[in-house]
Design an enzyme around this catalytic site. Structure first.
Site, PDB file in Angstrom:
ATOM      1  N   LYS A 139       0.801  -1.226   0.000  1.00  0.00           N
ATOM      2  CA  LYS A 139       0.000   0.000   0.000  1.00  0.00           C
ATOM      3  C   LYS A 139       0.830   1.270   0.000  1.00  0.00           C
ATOM      4  CE  LYS A 139      -4.293  -1.803   1.794  1.00  0.00           C
ATOM      5  NZ  LYS A 139      -5.298  -1.821   2.830  1.00  0.00           N
ATOM      6  N   LYS A 221      -5.686 -10.578  -6.001  1.00  0.00           N
ATOM      7  CA  LYS A 221      -6.880 -10.858  -5.194  1.00  0.00           C
ATOM      8  C   LYS A 221      -7.989  -9.836  -5.495  1.00  0.00           C
ATOM      9  CE  LYS A 221      -5.986  -8.146  -1.114  1.00  0.00           C
ATOM     10  NZ  LYS A 221      -5.901  -7.921   0.278  1.00  0.00           N
ATOM     11  N   LYS A 224     -11.450  -4.313  -2.755  1.00  0.00           N
ATOM     12  CA  LYS A 224     -12.320  -3.129  -2.803  1.00  0.00           C
ATOM     13  C   LYS A 224     -11.628  -1.985  -3.509  1.00  0.00           C
ATOM     14  CE  LYS A 224     -13.824  -4.123   1.798  1.00  0.00           C
ATOM     15  NZ  LYS A 224     -13.445  -3.819   3.165  1.00  0.00           N
TER      16      LYS A 224
HETATM   17  P1  TYM Z   1     -10.463  -6.107   5.164  1.00  0.00           P
HETATM   18  O1  TYM Z   1     -11.490  -5.135   5.556  1.00  0.00           O
HETATM   19  O2  TYM Z   1      -9.552  -5.769   4.053  1.00  0.00           O
HETATM   20  O3  TYM Z   1     -11.120  -7.479   4.767  1.00  0.00           O
HETATM   21  C1  TYM Z   1     -12.029  -8.088   5.624  1.00  0.00           C
HETATM   22  C2  TYM Z   1     -11.886  -9.596   5.558  1.00  0.00           C
HETATM   23  O4  TYM Z   1     -12.067 -10.072   4.226  1.00  0.00           O
HETATM   24  C3  TYM Z   1     -10.964 -10.877   3.846  1.00  0.00           C
HETATM   25  N1  TYM Z   1     -10.718 -10.678   2.407  1.00  0.00           N
HETATM   26  C4  TYM Z   1     -10.627 -11.683   1.532  1.00  0.00           C
HETATM   27  N2  TYM Z   1     -10.742 -13.015   1.674  1.00  0.00           N
HETATM   28  C5  TYM Z   1     -10.617 -13.767   0.559  1.00  0.00           C
HETATM   29  N3  TYM Z   1     -10.404 -13.254  -0.673  1.00  0.00           N
HETATM   30  C6  TYM Z   1     -10.270 -11.925  -0.856  1.00  0.00           C
HETATM   31  N4  TYM Z   1     -10.074 -11.434  -2.078  1.00  0.00           N
HETATM   32  C7  TYM Z   1     -10.385 -11.067   0.276  1.00  0.00           C
HETATM   33  N5  TYM Z   1     -10.328  -9.715   0.447  1.00  0.00           N
HETATM   34  C8  TYM Z   1     -10.529  -9.503   1.768  1.00  0.00           C
HETATM   35  C9  TYM Z   1      -9.802 -10.370   4.684  1.00  0.00           C
HETATM   36  O5  TYM Z   1      -8.800 -11.351   4.799  1.00  0.00           O
HETATM   37  C10 TYM Z   1     -10.502 -10.077   5.986  1.00  0.00           C
HETATM   38  O6  TYM Z   1     -10.635 -11.251   6.754  1.00  0.00           O
HETATM   39  N6  TYM Z   1      -6.819  -5.825   8.521  1.00  0.00           N
HETATM   40  C11 TYM Z   1      -8.154  -6.353   8.310  1.00  0.00           C
HETATM   41  C12 TYM Z   1      -9.188  -5.768   9.238  1.00  0.00           C
HETATM   42  C13 TYM Z   1      -8.922  -5.952  10.696  1.00  0.00           C
HETATM   43  C14 TYM Z   1      -8.953  -7.177  11.421  1.00  0.00           C
HETATM   44  C15 TYM Z   1      -8.684  -6.828  12.772  1.00  0.00           C
HETATM   45  C16 TYM Z   1      -9.175  -8.495  11.048  1.00  0.00           C
HETATM   46  C17 TYM Z   1      -8.634  -4.976  11.599  1.00  0.00           C
HETATM   47  N7  TYM Z   1      -8.497  -5.484  12.853  1.00  0.00           N
HETATM   48  C18 TYM Z   1      -8.629  -7.814  13.765  1.00  0.00           C
HETATM   49  C19 TYM Z   1      -9.118  -9.473  12.042  1.00  0.00           C
HETATM   50  C20 TYM Z   1      -8.840  -9.121  13.379  1.00  0.00           C
HETATM   51  C21 TYM Z   1      -8.534  -6.029   6.886  1.00  0.00           C
HETATM   52  O7  TYM Z   1      -7.912  -5.257   6.221  1.00  0.00           O
HETATM   53  O8  TYM Z   1      -9.645  -6.573   6.456  1.00  0.00           O
END
Ligand code: TYM
Length: 360
Positions: A139, A221, A224
């Protein structure tokens, strides 16, 4: 059906959740979060939400809209948009099946312990280990000195999210693996230096769909922020849009249908999506559709996704009219979350030698 019936006519008053507030029972504790940084997509559903919902059957689950994380995205965030997306994402979590009776659902910024704990962990985490985080590298690429400190510190805030609740398991997609490992490392280092305060978590990934790929570029992947409109299936896309996107999904030149991520990334991605939405094994699906050509296969995947999303979409439409209830629910969720987070933070502060107020 309005929110009230979805919530089982819950009252949001003082309802004790002793099993959550104290750790007297040997129950698995689960924590996970999602950023309100855009409309949720199929990767979010299959990588995370499917497990979030399933785990409610066997564990104490705490789920969070991580709005503070969303502020770190490299494109500057719009305050109005962030507010709207926070409510929309919470609504999505309810629509997908997060049960606010059984689980705790809240907004990260409503529980100030997260930011305070981040500071404690900032003094335990190393600059080098943060700089190496794959998501930070990706990023921050090409952004030089303008990268925010928040983006750099993102995984430390995530560590605080998880460790404050003594989570044993963290259901996430494959892309979060490094962040969860870092949380373990920081927790372990803290415990070693200051005494056993934190539980060390482990990541839990789904069987199929832990890394859903972009439909137009199956080597990246689904994301968003980075996928093109044709490459991403948003959970609120209309059936016709979904069908169109699957029809134009990039596949491979040979028409056989088999799972091989290296040789056939497009077809393998479609098979995994198909498996993720139906629960049928990838191999079974491949055997069933191989030999029939890509056309009917893509149509079957599209139909299965539309069917899988229909109840979610219907539920979402019902809930979105009732923002007041959602707000009340989130407020109650934050209260319940604080009941767990505050004592953990207090123990961590004391362990580190911070003087409790009123003591000398
Ligand atoms: P975020 O908001 O990007 O994504 C949320 C969840 O969706 C999963 N994900 C995917 N899984 C499979 N294929 C994909 N293409 C894909 N894109 C997203 C992510 O792995 C995630 O599980 N850092 C985290 C948010 C967070 C978090 C936490 C997660 C903040 N604090 C504590 C767990 C525990 C994130 O960016 O998720």
């Amino acid at each position: 059906m309005g929110v009230v019936s979805v919530l089982g006519n819950a009252t949001f008053g003082a309802r004790p959740f002793p099993a959550f507030a104290t750790r007297t029972t040997p129950v698995t504790r689960v924590f996970s979060g999602m950023q309100p940084s855009g409309e949720p997509h199929l990767g979010n559903l299959l990588g995370a939400w499917v497990n979030w919902v399933a785990m409610q059957e066997r564990a104490e689950c705490i789920y969070c809209v991580v709005d503070l994380h969303a502020m770190t995205s490299p494109a500057e965030h719009e305050p109005e948009t962030l507010r709207a997306r926070t409510v929309e994402l919470a609504t999505g979590m309810l629509a997908v099946g997060v049960d606010p009776e059984r689980s705790i659902l809240f907004v990260q910024s409503h529980v100030p312990e997260h930011t305070e704990c981040t500071w404690l962990f900032n003094c335990v985490a190393g600059f080098g280990e943060l700089r190496k985080q794959p998501q930070f590298k990706e990023k921050s690429e090409g952004r030089g000195e303008s990268v925010s400190v928040g983006l750099f510190d993102y995984p430390v805030l995530q560590t605080a999210d998880i460790l404050l609740y003594h989570a044993d398991e963290v259901p996430v997609g494959e892309d979060q693996r490094h962040h969860i490992e870092l949380a373990r490392d920081i927790g372990q280092r803290f415990n070693h230096r200051f005494g056993e305060v934190f539980t060390l978590p482990k990541a839990v990934h789904p069987q199929a769909g832990s890394r859903v790929m972009d439909l137009q570029d199956p080597t990246r992947k689904m994301s968003k922020s980075q996928s093109s409109e044709k490459g991403i299936i948003r959970l609120l896309d209309a059936p016709q849009q979904i069908e169109k996107k699957f029809k134009s999904a990039v596949t491979d030149s040979a028409a056989d249908i088999r799972h091989d991520r290296a040789e056939k990334p497009g077809v393998s991605n479609l098979l995994e999506i198909f498996s993720g939405v139906t629960g049928t094994q990838v191999e079974t699906l491949a055997a069933e559709y191989d030999g029939g050509g890509y056309g009917p296969f893509k149509q079957a995947v599209a139909d299965a996704v539309v069917e899988r999303l229909r109840p979610f979409q219907d539920r979402y439409r019902e809930l979105e009219g009732d923002r007041g209830e959602v707000a009340a629910l989130l407020a109650r969720g934050a209260e319940r979350a604080r009941e767990i987070a505050a004592p953990t933070l207090e123990r961590a502060k004391q362990a580190m030698g911070l003087l409790p107020p009123g003591q000398a």
